[in-house]
Design a protein around this motif. Sequence first.
Motif: not given
Length: 100
Positions: A54, A79-80, A82-83
């Motif tokens: 992550q 992706w983390e 983007e969160e």
Amino acid sequence: MIELSPIEIDGHTFLAVTVLLPKTTLLTVSNDKGYIMCGALDVSLLNEKLKDRQIIAGRAVGVRTIDQLLNAPLESVTWEAEELGIHQGMIGKDALLKMV
């Protein structure tokens, strides 16, 4: 040569690291939550092979100094990241402030 220096952005301290290598320079700015880095960062690897870690990170390409890294738009993010609201095209220092 390796250069480490604390930098402050809007009252938050980050660590800037410059590593001079033959024909290239590695650049990172980080805190305890995540980092931005020069084009040497492999975002696909972080997203796919190291997904379980992550990792919060962003990549800017074509930068040669820490100042350029801080002011360049990110070419890709994990992706983390983007969160947290960090996205492609966001300026490096704005992405770092999302990591505090």
